[in-house]
Design a protein around this motif. Sequence first.
Motif, PDB file in Angstrom:
ATOM      1  N   ALA A  26      30.416 -14.283  -3.821  1.00  9.82           N
ATOM      2  CA  ALA A  26      30.031 -14.542  -2.271  1.00  9.82           C
ATOM      3  C   ALA A  26      31.037 -15.424  -1.460  1.00  9.82           C
ATOM      4  N   LYS A  57      38.713 -11.812  -2.489  1.00  6.89           N
ATOM      5  CA  LYS A  57      39.680 -12.340  -3.427  1.00  6.89           C
ATOM      6  C   LYS A  57      39.576 -11.910  -4.791  1.00  6.89           C
ATOM      7  N   GLN A  87      26.721 -18.994   3.066  1.00 10.05           N
ATOM      8  CA  GLN A  87      27.546 -19.595   1.759  1.00 10.05           C
ATOM      9  C   GLN A  87      27.178 -21.087   1.608  1.00 10.05           C
ATOM     10  N   LEU A  88      26.028 -21.353   0.811  1.00 12.49           N
ATOM     11  CA  LEU A  88      25.494 -22.741   0.699  1.00 12.49           C
ATOM     12  C   LEU A  88      26.029 -23.143  -0.786  1.00 12.49           C
ATOM     13  N   LEU A 144      27.684 -22.489  -4.938  1.00 15.71           N
ATOM     14  CA  LEU A 144      27.685 -21.860  -6.132  1.00 15.71           C
ATOM     15  C   LEU A 144      26.237 -21.683  -6.683  1.00 15.71           C
ATOM     16  N   ALA A 147      23.991 -19.446  -4.552  1.00 17.68           N
ATOM     17  CA  ALA A 147      24.224 -18.072  -5.042  1.00 17.68           C
ATOM     18  C   ALA A 147      23.579 -17.450  -6.165  1.00 17.68           C
ATOM     19  N   LEU A 160      32.109 -16.719 -13.479  1.00 15.24           N
ATOM     20  CA  LEU A 160      32.870 -16.765 -12.334  1.00 15.24           C
ATOM     21  C   LEU A 160      34.279 -16.146 -12.403  1.00 15.24           C
TER      22      LEU A 160
HETATM   23  P1  UTP Z   1      34.723 -21.464  -4.825  1.00 15.01           P
HETATM   24  O1  UTP Z   1      34.494 -22.927  -5.040  1.00 15.01           O
HETATM   25  O2  UTP Z   1      36.006 -21.186  -5.596  1.00 15.01           O
HETATM   26  O3  UTP Z   1      34.986 -20.898  -3.510  1.00 15.01           O
HETATM   27  O4  UTP Z   1      33.367 -20.566  -5.663  1.00 15.01           O
HETATM   28  P2  UTP Z   1      35.478 -19.808  -2.978  1.00 15.01           P
HETATM   29  O5  UTP Z   1      34.840 -19.460  -1.642  1.00 15.01           O
HETATM   30  O6  UTP Z   1      35.128 -18.610  -4.010  1.00 15.01           O
HETATM   31  O7  UTP Z   1      36.907 -20.133  -2.832  1.00 15.01           O
HETATM   32  P3  UTP Z   1      37.598 -21.000  -1.689  1.00 15.01           P
HETATM   33  O8  UTP Z   1      37.599 -22.539  -2.566  1.00 15.01           O
HETATM   34  O9  UTP Z   1      37.304 -20.890  -0.444  1.00 15.01           O
HETATM   35  O10 UTP Z   1      39.163 -20.892  -1.937  1.00 15.01           O
HETATM   36  C1  UTP Z   1      33.149 -20.852  -7.025  1.00 15.01           C
HETATM   37  C2  UTP Z   1      32.386 -19.410  -7.127  1.00 15.01           C
HETATM   38  O11 UTP Z   1      31.194 -19.562  -6.350  1.00 15.01           O
HETATM   39  C3  UTP Z   1      31.181 -18.236  -5.654  1.00 15.01           C
HETATM   40  C4  UTP Z   1      32.485 -17.946  -5.422  1.00 15.01           C
HETATM   41  O12 UTP Z   1      32.569 -16.547  -5.038  1.00 15.01           O
HETATM   42  C5  UTP Z   1      33.009 -18.094  -6.815  1.00 15.01           C
HETATM   43  O13 UTP Z   1      33.070 -16.934  -7.755  1.00 15.01           O
HETATM   44  N1  UTP Z   1      30.428 -18.889  -4.468  1.00 15.01           N
HETATM   45  C6  UTP Z   1      30.692 -20.017  -3.921  1.00 15.01           C
HETATM   46  C7  UTP Z   1      29.161 -17.893  -4.038  1.00 15.01           C
HETATM   47  O14 UTP Z   1      28.857 -17.185  -4.568  1.00 15.01           O
HETATM   48  N2  UTP Z   1      28.356 -18.525  -2.903  1.00 15.01           N
HETATM   49  C8  UTP Z   1      28.750 -19.719  -2.293  1.00 15.01           C
HETATM   50  O15 UTP Z   1      28.538 -20.060  -1.300  1.00 15.01           O
HETATM   51  C9  UTP Z   1      30.036 -20.298  -2.794  1.00 15.01           C
END
Ligand code: UTP
Length: 298
Positions: A11, A26, A106-107, A109, A112, A129
């Motif tokens: 997310a 992504k 988006q708070l 990992l 999530a 991940l």
């Molecule tokens: P990242 O720190 O890599 O962030 O998250 P991101 O948003 O995926 O990518 P950048 O840094 O903005 O480019 C690590 C994992 O945690 C998930 C992400 O999808 C990834 O798998 N995540 C992160 C969430 O599911 N929710 C969140 O609020 C933050």
Amino acid sequence: MKVRKAIVPAAGWGTRFLPVTKVIPKELLPVLNKPAIHYGIEELIASGIEHIIIVITRGKHLLEDYFSRSFELEHALREKSLYEALSYLSPVCDPDCICYVHQAEQLGLGHAILTAKHLIGEEPFVVLLPDDIVFSEVPLTKQLLDIYQEYHANVLAIEEVPEHRISDYGVIEPLQMTERLYRVLDLIEKPRSEYAPSRLGIVGRYVLLPEIFSALEETLPGKGGEIQLTDALKLLLPNQPILGYRFEGRRHDVGTPLGLLKASLSLALESVDTAEQLHQFIDLSMRQRQLRKGPINH
Ligand code: UTP
């Protein structure tokens, strides 16, 4: 107890891939010929996981589309006898074994993972991940599950990372138990290299006991204002053992454009279909680069 369930957080914003992540998650960007997340789901299935919970958010519905069957397309390809194309549509697993939860904000990992709490219950579970793709003889999740079955403790995948990259990782203070297994004495999220307790960084695979959820509920926002899984693990540490397993395999961090490119190149250089042409292209590019730079002076 058999570990049956896995959470796949997907997310995040994916800011490092903007502008494409404005419209495409992504996790769906291709690593050679399959979306990045496809490799992670294959790994889970190959490791015996039966229920996969993908954490998504607004704008990430393409992930649901990707893992559902497209009967119209399958029918059209069958009608035209395009059997090779049809074979690419074989589902990675029964679509019923994947479900989705929505993270409203988006708070981080840790948050999530908490979003999927009601679907896990009182069982140990895996977190994968999708940014980390690992090629190994024994699937990485299975390596961690084997350690879990022996010790019934939380298990983290760890890897030795170069000193200049240490501040990108959660880092453990280790007590070595066997050649590859470490007891975790402490953890720090993204330390500056001079404060890092080791060079062993946590990568994107975990087997966690359900008590992590209460630790996550108590965890305050940390680095980047996000609820960090590493901080929750630290809270858990006085009450539960945490192990780090230095896994066997080659990892690619596909969370950046360069990492994604390197992973694709690495796969293409190993594939009989593409290796020859790619080698020729690289040799030619290197020669042209050398010509531009002029002769080497020894
Ligand atoms: P990242 O720190 O890599 O962030 O998250 P991101 O948003 O995926 O990518 P950048 O840094 O903005 O480019 C690590 C994992 O945690 C998930 C992400 O999808 C990834 O798998 N995540 C992160 C969430 O599911 N929710 C969140 O609020 C933050």
